[in-house]
Design a protein around this motif. Structure first.
Motif, PDB file in Angstrom:
ATOM      1  N   UNK A 364      -5.022 -22.939-137.668  1.00  0.00           N
ATOM      2  CA  UNK A 364      -5.421 -23.141-139.050  1.00  0.00           C
ATOM      3  C   UNK A 364      -5.998 -21.854-139.637  1.00  0.00           C
ATOM      4  N   UNK A 365      -6.854 -21.188-138.828  1.00  0.00           N
ATOM      5  CA  UNK A 365      -7.446 -19.933-139.306  1.00  0.00           C
ATOM      6  C   UNK A 365      -6.379 -18.859-139.469  1.00  0.00           C
ATOM      7  N   UNK A 366      -5.433 -18.858-138.524  1.00  0.00           N
ATOM      8  CA  UNK A 366      -4.333 -17.889-138.618  1.00  0.00           C
ATOM      9  C   UNK A 366      -3.639 -18.042-139.955  1.00  0.00           C
ATOM     10  N   UNK A 367      -3.337 -19.289-140.303  1.00  0.00           N
ATOM     11  CA  UNK A 367      -2.607 -19.534-141.549  1.00  0.00           C
ATOM     12  C   UNK A 367      -3.447 -19.065-142.739  1.00  0.00           C
ATOM     13  N   UNK A 368      -4.716 -19.449-142.736  1.00  0.00           N
ATOM     14  CA  UNK A 368      -5.594 -19.011-143.829  1.00  0.00           C
ATOM     15  C   UNK A 368      -5.593 -17.493-143.917  1.00  0.00           C
ATOM     16  N   UNK A 369      -5.745 -16.846-142.762  1.00  0.00           N
ATOM     17  CA  UNK A 369      -5.829 -15.386-142.739  1.00  0.00           C
ATOM     18  C   UNK A 369      -4.555 -14.748-143.252  1.00  0.00           C
ATOM     19  N   UNK A 370      -3.413 -15.236-142.767  1.00  0.00           N
ATOM     20  CA  UNK A 370      -2.139 -14.618-143.151  1.00  0.00           C
ATOM     21  C   UNK A 370      -1.880 -14.833-144.640  1.00  0.00           C
ATOM     22  N   UNK A 371      -2.119 -16.052-145.122  1.00  0.00           N
ATOM     23  CA  UNK A 371      -1.890 -16.316-146.552  1.00  0.00           C
ATOM     24  C   UNK A 371      -2.795 -15.410-147.386  1.00  0.00           C
ATOM     25  N   UNK A 372      -4.073 -15.316-146.976  1.00  0.00           N
ATOM     26  CA  UNK A 372      -5.002 -14.475-147.721  1.00  0.00           C
ATOM     27  C   UNK A 372      -4.553 -13.026-147.737  1.00  0.00           C
ATOM     28  N   UNK A 373      -4.127 -12.547-146.561  1.00  0.00           N
ATOM     29  CA  UNK A 373      -3.719 -11.141-146.469  1.00  0.00           C
ATOM     30  C   UNK A 373      -2.502 -10.882-147.353  1.00  0.00           C
ATOM     31  N   UNK A 374      -1.528 -11.785-147.310  1.00  0.00           N
ATOM     32  CA  UNK A 374      -0.309 -11.586-148.101  1.00  0.00           C
ATOM     33  C   UNK A 374      -0.646 -11.634-149.589  1.00  0.00           C
ATOM     34  N   UNK A 375      -1.494 -12.571-149.963  1.00  0.00           N
ATOM     35  CA  UNK A 375      -1.847 -12.700-151.381  1.00  0.00           C
ATOM     36  C   UNK A 375      -2.516 -11.426-151.893  1.00  0.00           C
ATOM     37  N   UNK A1124      -9.488 -20.503-152.926  1.00  0.00           N
ATOM     38  CA  UNK A1124      -9.984 -21.853-153.184  1.00  0.00           C
ATOM     39  C   UNK A1124      -8.874 -22.866-152.946  1.00  0.00           C
ATOM     40  N   UNK A1125      -7.673 -22.523-153.397  1.00  0.00           N
ATOM     41  CA  UNK A1125      -6.547 -23.446-153.218  1.00  0.00           C
ATOM     42  C   UNK A1125      -6.222 -23.623-151.731  1.00  0.00           C
ATOM     43  N   UNK A1126      -6.287 -22.505-150.979  1.00  0.00           N
ATOM     44  CA  UNK A1126      -6.007 -22.599-149.537  1.00  0.00           C
ATOM     45  C   UNK A1126      -7.070 -23.469-148.857  1.00  0.00           C
ATOM     46  N   UNK A1127      -8.332 -23.218-149.203  1.00  0.00           N
ATOM     47  CA  UNK A1127      -9.408 -24.006-148.591  1.00  0.00           C
ATOM     48  C   UNK A1127      -9.256 -25.482-148.933  1.00  0.00           C
ATOM     49  N   UNK A1128      -8.841 -25.734-150.170  1.00  0.00           N
ATOM     50  CA  UNK A1128      -8.652 -27.122-150.612  1.00  0.00           C
ATOM     51  C   UNK A1128      -7.612 -27.796-149.722  1.00  0.00           C
ATOM     52  N   UNK A1129      -6.563 -27.030-149.400  1.00  0.00           N
ATOM     53  CA  UNK A1129      -5.505 -27.564-148.552  1.00  0.00           C
ATOM     54  C   UNK A1129      -5.999 -27.761-147.118  1.00  0.00           C
ATOM     55  N   UNK A1130      -6.713 -26.753-146.585  1.00  0.00           N
ATOM     56  CA  UNK A1130      -7.205 -26.872-145.213  1.00  0.00           C
ATOM     57  C   UNK A1130      -8.222 -28.003-145.104  1.00  0.00           C
ATOM     58  N   UNK A1131      -8.875 -28.315-146.220  1.00  0.00           N
ATOM     59  CA  UNK A1131      -9.884 -29.365-146.217  1.00  0.00           C
ATOM     60  C   UNK A1131      -9.260 -30.704-145.854  1.00  0.00           C
ATOM     61  N   UNK A1132      -8.006 -30.892-146.267  1.00  0.00           N
ATOM     62  CA  UNK A1132      -7.362 -32.157-145.904  1.00  0.00           C
ATOM     63  C   UNK A1132      -6.540 -32.001-144.622  1.00  0.00           C
TER      64      UNK A1132
END
Length: 1475
Positions: A364-375, A1124-1132
């Motif tokens: 999950x953290x990997x995904x958050x990290x990669x999405x954040x980095x790409x963005x 915020x959108x990524x966190x919202x998604x990870x929240x569920x």
């Protein structure tokens, strides 16, 4: 007392007495020391860990005080023992050293424990795992001496050592108390986020036990079961999983990685020149490992532990079987074995799920990290880098590639764990059976290529099937878009055939795939059996004295079952690693792209009077391209308005981009004073409200906002929009017209109050009079921006006289610059530019302005939200459709939320589609297959009992033979059941699709007007796909696991009937857990998928608008929004992961209970049981957890997927229109002979509950008359024609054509005898020939003749493929005029007595129009023609004209008479300038 510690355990002394007892020495040394050793080993690491992670201190609480006091008392108790030993020594009673060492060690340990209790409090630990484990071990190890002391006391009436007796009891009591207390939780520490966060995740405050068993999740499970979960029910994300911590962490590592790659010292440089390319690449993998590796390794450690514990159970099983063989072994030994088995399984469960939890959270953290980095990267990459990949590809990096990493983390440990498990299993098997194991392993290894081959084949088939599916959906989409035309022409059957042909191909591929998967299922299910068979057969036949007894057979079986999982996983892991490495490379390439140089534009406030200056600028889009702009020198004084003009492609936009710093600066320098506002040529609109788009993150000031709207002429538009300035704008500004988008973009710039305005041709998209308004009120010398520095790129010549300076660009150079008058005098490039654009432009503008003043209001098309209803003449319908659409979107949300507990009826529907008998037969086959499998294992247990009677095996060959026969028949049955299931699923898929298709072709037009096409397409794509592929495999798995679980129960009950008592409570518990899980997890899945798409849509939106975002300096705000959108998604997503763990722990606990009871009852009934049966029932029980676990997952999936059947059913049963052909009422083939049409008192409405559109119309038309129908919008003109074709059924009255009442005959009989040339020409993809004559009724000559008459012959004969010319979707490759002519050709080809011509509203080019009119006059001379006219000049020579008004006949006479009447018609003719 003085036992010398030499013989630790005397086995006779322990095992074979009824009251076992361990020697005192052992009791005094090993048992108390074990927990001490544990605590002393772990505490240094633990203290270090606490030092690093300080969470703030906890206040002293009652609980804490009690724990501390108890710890001190324990210390005192232990040292009392020590001092008593010293005392005895002074009394000259000799004690062995153990009596001194043990109390000393224990006392020290208790002090350490007490210290830890306090230290944890100071560091904010609410519940301690280390101490909990310590107290547990202490209590467990103290039970043995506790029991022996009680026994001793009861034997010897008086105890010889009162003091130690008492201290021991106190010690035992206190440790037990400490254990109980350590289950409770402290309050959260001071100043922690727990206090401030309204919806904190209970995990942060959960105790150790709760964390291990995921008990903290239960509240969510219950909530989800009671009522559907919503977003507000979700817990907030743990700090350490949130973007604000994860992403910077990863980016720091990546920056370090990049700087390392760049800092190569000069000496090395020489060496590296050759290898330069490889050495310079920074590795993203290393950054990932450094950022997420440590956390992941904790999970790996758990995995290692779990792998080792896995092999404990087969050993315990061996001991248990041994135990049943010995008739005189004491019962307590059996019980302790049973409980040990239970304990080992339980431990394994807890550890395994901890490992999974760590892996998933890493993922999950990997995904958050990669999405954040790409963005973050996408906001700063150069244009060159952006060109190298499309928006879609970059969004894919985020969705697909990040997802792959996430999936990989769960498997990654298998890479080392699988080989480890295989090696261990083989080692134990070798011990058990010797070299015969190799035979079994050989079979396993041989099955791997077999499975690989099947997988390869399946993949090729899947690709093929996707192709057919896409084709079918494309066709279906076209058909639904043109369904009205199909109905009017009565062409449905031909198109239905086309769809069914594609569907047939699709099903053929499906069938092949199904057969393959049946084979692989057989391989998977029979594999363990084949392995066992070969091993045992080889073992028995190799040497005479090899005897297969229960212990060997069943221990081997359980080891083979352990072996089966890693062997199957390895190929999967490897393939997913390969995929992930491809993804890694793509992500790394993207993150290594060049970034824009933030220093290229000098933004410092230099004091020169020029607001913008460029000196000797030379710019290109990419470093290696040739320069686009060369030798640019521009000075723009503070507060002036500079216009930039030039031909298309001369570099005007590039100049603006260069000023923004978007281009590569090759030489020169730019400086800009102050902030910048930018209006791009193509307006960039966010998916937000109009107001948000204009404010763009600035505070809202009412007064200023109103002025901005006024200036940009947006006030009238906002009145038209349904929600005013709070209207949500769709993606890419879909529900605004081009002009509105451009004005919103301009308003944004105006509101931002910057110093320098760069306006890139903002006036081209708006109408002339609006452009004038904007120039006067915003940009021009008197506008809102006067006094600001403005650079305006423009094509509008009319504004040039009013600007301060004009800059003329020619081929990337500044050709001249000066005021309007100066440049005209110079007579250079500018004068030529004006000549090219011709001065008439300016004159025209003024005329256009008068025409356009009313048009801007209508610019917001009514169609923007309706579903493109073709009945444009009917305002109510459009609005009705819009209302429906609005309410539908609400309804669909509501529909989602109504959690459909799918009723048995739907399952029955599916079974009916499969075929009721076939369904029963499938279940019967599954039953048989389980029966043979049980039979084979029973036979094995009988076989192993042979060994007991006489120690040899003389009937080995028969035993092996029968075993093989039973096992192989199981394999064959598996294959049979899979095959029949495959047949059944194909049948169901065909039947359900067929009924859906039939129904949709027979559905009345009104349904299509009120249902969004997307929703119907969804039934045909998504739901049919689920029925084709997902549902059957779920059913297969479900049946498999269900029968496996049932057969386990049967075996255990057969060997120990008393087990039946336990089943009921276990089953209840199981159902309970299952219901909670299914309800909650389904909603979490829903919430997760709903919150996922905003991430990607926001991202693709950002990529298209990077230049705007950068110009306004809003980078950080957008990054935060994305996070915020990524966190919202990870929240569920996070509760979704945990729900699986929660379920796993609970279900496996039930499985472990089954193991426990199977073993216990085997111990109790050991007199009556043979070792074979014990082995059988316990080894079955050991396998059951897997099946139980999967069964819950499958029921959950089954419930989600069966909904597809329900949805397809729902759309297969909508109301149908009248039959296509009515057998006994068929009109004669040459009907209608004359073409008389009569309306008798006719009324009609669009749908139930709407007003009448036509009211009581009566008129008579003789054959061959030409009738024009006119009337204002919404008078019911189109409705007349729809009634003739019975797309609308009469509410009242009749229409009679040549003595036949049209309401009595079949629809196709009616429609095929009428011809229509519809308003909008609709073409279908396929050949031109198919578009003219789908049923192939006519010869080629006839078709060519028709093409000649409709003036298409020249065009078609010039094409290479002539009549076989492929029309693309919607006829895109023909011009609109040509499409109109194709529709005319269709009409000529049918040539019926009655023709209806619905004139195109949009003025098709007049030439085409004249062609069509003249052709109709000549070719349809003797036919009855109805023309719905929008331009009156076409019908001035018709026989009669019918004027409709509000659904009634207003006037009906010859055109001449009507003009003389001076009525409605006269008024219309006057408006059109014909009078």
């Amino acid at each position: 007392g003085d036992v010398v510690c030499s013989s630790f355990i005397d086995s006779n002394f322990t095992k074979h007495t009824n009251l076992p007892d361990l020697p005192a020495c052992f009791q005094l040394s090993v048992l108390p020391w074990a927990p001490c050793i544990f605590l002393w080993l772990t505490s240094p690491f633990y203290i270090l860990y606490l030092k690093m992670n300080n969470r703030g201190y906890i206040m002293m609480s009652i609980l804490n005080r009690i724990k501390t006091v108890l710890g001190l008392i324990l210390w005192i108790v232990c040292w009392t023992d020590l001092f008593s030993s010293f005392h005895e020594m002074s009394q000259n009673q000799f004690k062995p050293p153990v009596y001194f060492v043990t109390p000393l060690v224990l006392g020290m340990t208790m002090l350490l424990a007490t210290f830890l209790i306090q230290y944890e409090r100071l560091k904010g630990v609410q519940s301690s795992g280390v101490l909990f484990i310590f107290w547990t071990i202490s209590v467990l190890f103290a039970i043995v001496p506790f029991r022996s002391k009680i026994m001793n006391a009861s034997q010897a009436e008086v105890s010889n050592d009162r003091l130690r007796f008492t201290t021991f009891y106190i010690y035992f009591g206190l440790t037990l108390l400490q254990l109980i207390l350590s289950c409770f939780n402290e309050k959260p520490p001071h100043f922690s986020s727990v206090v401030t966060d309204p919806n904190v995740c209970p995990e942060t405050t959960a105790g150790f036990i709760s964390k291990m068993t995921f008990w903290w999740f239960t509240s969510m499970a219950i909530k989800g079961y009671k009522s559907p979960l919503e977003n507000k029910d979700l817990w907030s994300l743990n700090k350490q999983d949130s973007s604000e911590l994860v992403v910077p962490n990863l980016l720091n590592e990546w920056e370090m990685e990049k700087s390392k790659a760049q800092s190569v010292s000069p000496e090395e440089e020489e060496v590296l020149l050759s290898k330069r390319k490889e050495a310079r690449q920074p590795s993203f993998l290393r950054a990932l490992l450094r950022a997420f590796g440590p956390y992941f390794l904790i999970g790996s450690a758990f995995k290692l532990l779990q792998d080792l514990i896995t092999f404990v159970n087969p050993q315990l099983l061996r001991m248990l079987i041994n135990f049943t063989k010995q008739s005189q072994a004491p019962l307590w030994w059996g019980y302790s074995l049973a409980f040990l088995m239970f304990g080992a399984s339980l431990l394994q469960t807890l550890i395994l799920h901890q490992h999974f939890q760590y892996c998933f959270v890493t993922g999950m953290r990997l995904r958050t990290g990669i999405i954040g980095a790409i963005y973050r990267k996408s906001l700063v990459i150069t244009n060159e880098a952006k060109r190298s990949s499309t928006v879609g590809e970059v969004v894919n990096l985020m969705s697909v590639d990040a997802q792959r990493f996430m999936d990989l983390t769960t498997f990654l440990n298998m890479l080392w764990s699988a080989p480890l498990q295989i090696v261990l299993a083989l080692f134990f098997l070798w011990q058990n059976l010797g070299a015969s194991v190799l035979a079994g392993v050989a079979v396993m290894v041989l099955l791997i290529p077999f499975n690989a081959f099947i997988a390869m084949k399946t993949r090729t088939y899947q690709v093929e099937q996707m192709k057919y599916k896409d084709e079918r959906i494309k066709q279906m989409n076209e058909i639904l878009n043109g369904i009205k035309v199909l109905k009017l022409y009565a062409w449905e059957t031909s198109f239905q055939e086309k769809i069914l042909q594609i569907r047939q191909k699709e099903l053929n591929v499906l069938r092949k795939t199904a057969y393959l998967s049946a084979l692989s299922t057989m391989a998977w299910i029979s594999a363990p059996f084949l392995v066992a068979l070969t091993t045992f057969a080889v073992f028995v036949t190799v040497r005479e004295e090899n005897v297969l007894d229960a212990e060997k057979a069943f221990v081997s079986l359980s080891l083979f079952n352990i072996l089966r999982f890693p062997l199957n996983m390895l190929p999967q892991v490897i393939s997913s690693i390969v995929q992930a490495s491809v993804s890694l490379k793509r992500i790394q390439d993207f993150l290594s792209h060049d970034e824009l140089d933030p220093e290229s534009v000098d933004r410092r406030n230099n004091t020169s009077e020029y607001a913008v200056s460029v000196v000797n600028g030379k710019f290109s889009w990419a470093k290696q391209d040739q320069a686009i702009l060369d030798n640019i020198n521009v000075m723009v004084p503070q507060g002036s308005l500079l216009a930039v003009v030039g031909h298309v492609g001369c570099g005007k936009t590039s100049l603006v981009c260069a000023l923004l710093g978007e281009m590569e600066k090759l030489e020169g320098q730019i400086s800009i004073r102050g902030s910048v506002a930018y209006v791009p040529q193509q307006a960039w609109i966010q998916n937000a409200t109009v107001r948000d788009n204009i404010l763009f993150g600035r505070p809202y000031v009412e007064q200023k906002y109103r002025c901005v709207l006024e200036a940009c002429a947006l006030t009238p538009d906002l009145e038209v929009l349904p929600g005013g300035d709070q209207t949500e704008i769709g993606e890419k500004g879909i529900n605004l017209s081009g002009g509105q988008r451009q004005r919103v973009s301009l308003a944004r710039a105006l509101y931002s109050e910057a110093d320098v305005y760069l306006l890139d041709d903002p006036l081209s998209a708006v109408d002339a009079h609006v452009a004038k308004h904007i120039f006067d009120n915003v940009i021009g010398p008197e506008g809102a921006l006067k006094g600001k520095t403005r650079i305006l790129v423009t094509h509008g010549i009319s504004f040039l006289p009013q600007v301060d300076n004009i800059l003329v660009m020619v081929d990337g150079r500044v050709s001249e610059m000066g005021s309007y008058q100066d440049l005209l005098k110079q007579n250079g490039a500018f004068a030529e530019f004006l000549r090219n654009y011709s001065l008439e432009d300016i004159i025209e503008d003024d005329e256009i302005i008068d025409l356009l003043l009313d048009e801007e209001e209508e610019e917001f098309p009514d169609d923007a939200l309706s579903n493109h209803t073709d009945m444009v003449d009917n305002e109510p319908v459009v609005n009705e459709a819009r209302r429906q659409f609005m309410s539908l979107s609400h309804a669909s949300v509501f529909w989602c939320v109504c959690v459909l507990q799918v009723k048995l009826k739907v399952y029955w529907e599916y079974a009916k589609a499969v075929g009721p008998l076939l369904s029963l037969f499938i279940c019967f086959l599954y039953g048989c297959q389980s029966a043979t499998s049980i039979g084979a294992n029973f036979w094995l247990s009988e076989w192993t009992n042979d060994a007991l009677q006489n120690g040899t095996q003389h009937r080995a060959s028969t035993r092996v033979g029968v075993y093989a026969a039973l096992g192989l028949s199981q394999g064959v049955l598996v294959m049979f059941s899979s095959f029949t299931l495959a047949l059944g699923k194909i049948q169901a898929a065909r039947k359900l699709h067929q009924t859906l298709l039939d129904n949709k072709f027979h559905t009345p037009q009104s349904f299509f007007d009120t249902t969004p096409i997307g929703r119907i397409i969804n039934r045909f794509s998504k739901d049919i796909y689920v029925i084709d592929e997902v549902l059957p495999s779920t059913v297969l798995m479900f049946l498999g696991t269900f029968f496996a679980s049932v057969s386990t129960m049967i075996v255990i009950i057969f060997s120990t009937p008393i087990f039946a008592l336990v089943i009921v409570p276990l089953m209840l518990l199981y159902c309970c857990v299952q219901r909670f899980y299914v309800a909650t997890s389904r909603q979490l899945k829903r919430l997760e998928s709903v919150s996922r798409s905003p991430i990607y849509s926001h991202f693709s939106e950002t990529i298209t608008g990077t230049s705007v975002i950068r110009a306004y300096g809003r980078n950080t705000a957008f990054v935060l929004l994305s996070d915020m959108k990524v966190d919202e998604n990870q929240k569920s997503y996070y509760p979704g992961i945990v729900s699986n763990r929660w379920l796993g722990v609970r279900i496996e606990f039930i499985g472990n209970c089954i193991v426990l009871f199977a073993a216990l009852f085997a111990v109790i009934g050991k007199e009556k049981l043979s070792p074979g049966l014990v082995g059988l029932s316990v080894s079955y029980a050991l396998q059951v957890t897997m099946s139980l676990n999967w069964m819950v997952r499958m029921t959950s999936d089954l419930e989600s997927n069966i909904v597809a059947v329900e949805r397809v059913k729902e759309y297969s049963e909508t109301v149908t229109e009248a039959p296509w052909i009515v057998k006994d009422k068929q009109p004669p083939p040459d009907w209608p002979p004359k073409g008389n049409v009569e309306f008798i008192d006719y009324s009609v409405r669009y749908r139930e509950g709407l007003d009448l559109v036509l009211r009581n119309i009566s008129l008579e038309v003789k054959g061959g008359e030409k009738i024009g129908i006119v009337g204002r919008t919404g008078a019911g003109k189109s409705s007349m024609t729809l009634c003739l074709f019975r797309l609308l059924e009469a509410a009242d009255g009749e229409i009679v054509i040549d003595e036949v009442k049209i309401s009595e005959i079949g629809l196709h009989d009616l429609r095929s005898k009428l011809t229509i040339i519809p308003q909008e020409p609709v073409l279908f993809s396929g050949t031109l020939r198919m578009n003219l004559d789908p049923f192939e009724k006519y010869s080629d000559e006839e078709v060519w003749k028709v093409l000649e008459l409709s003036h298409l012959k020249k065009f078609v004969s010039n094409q290479a493929s002539k009549l076989e010319l492929e029309c693309s979707e919607g006829g895109e490759n023909l011009s609109v005029g040509q499409r109109q002519l194709v529709c005319l050709a269709r009409a000529l080809l049918r040539k019926t007595r009655i023709l209806v011509l619905d004139e195109a509203t949009a003025a098709v080019d007049l030439e085409t129009d004249n062609l069509i009119q003249s052709t109709i006059r000549t070719q349809f001379e003797d036919c009855t023609v109805f023309t719905i006219a929008h331009r009156l000049n076409t019908i001035m020579d018709y026989t009669r004209v019918l004027v409709l008004d509000k659904g009634k006949i207003a006037e009906f006479d010859t055109p001449a008479n009507l003009l003389a009447q001076k009525g409605i018609f006269y008024g219309m003719a006057k408006d059109a300038g014909l009078v």
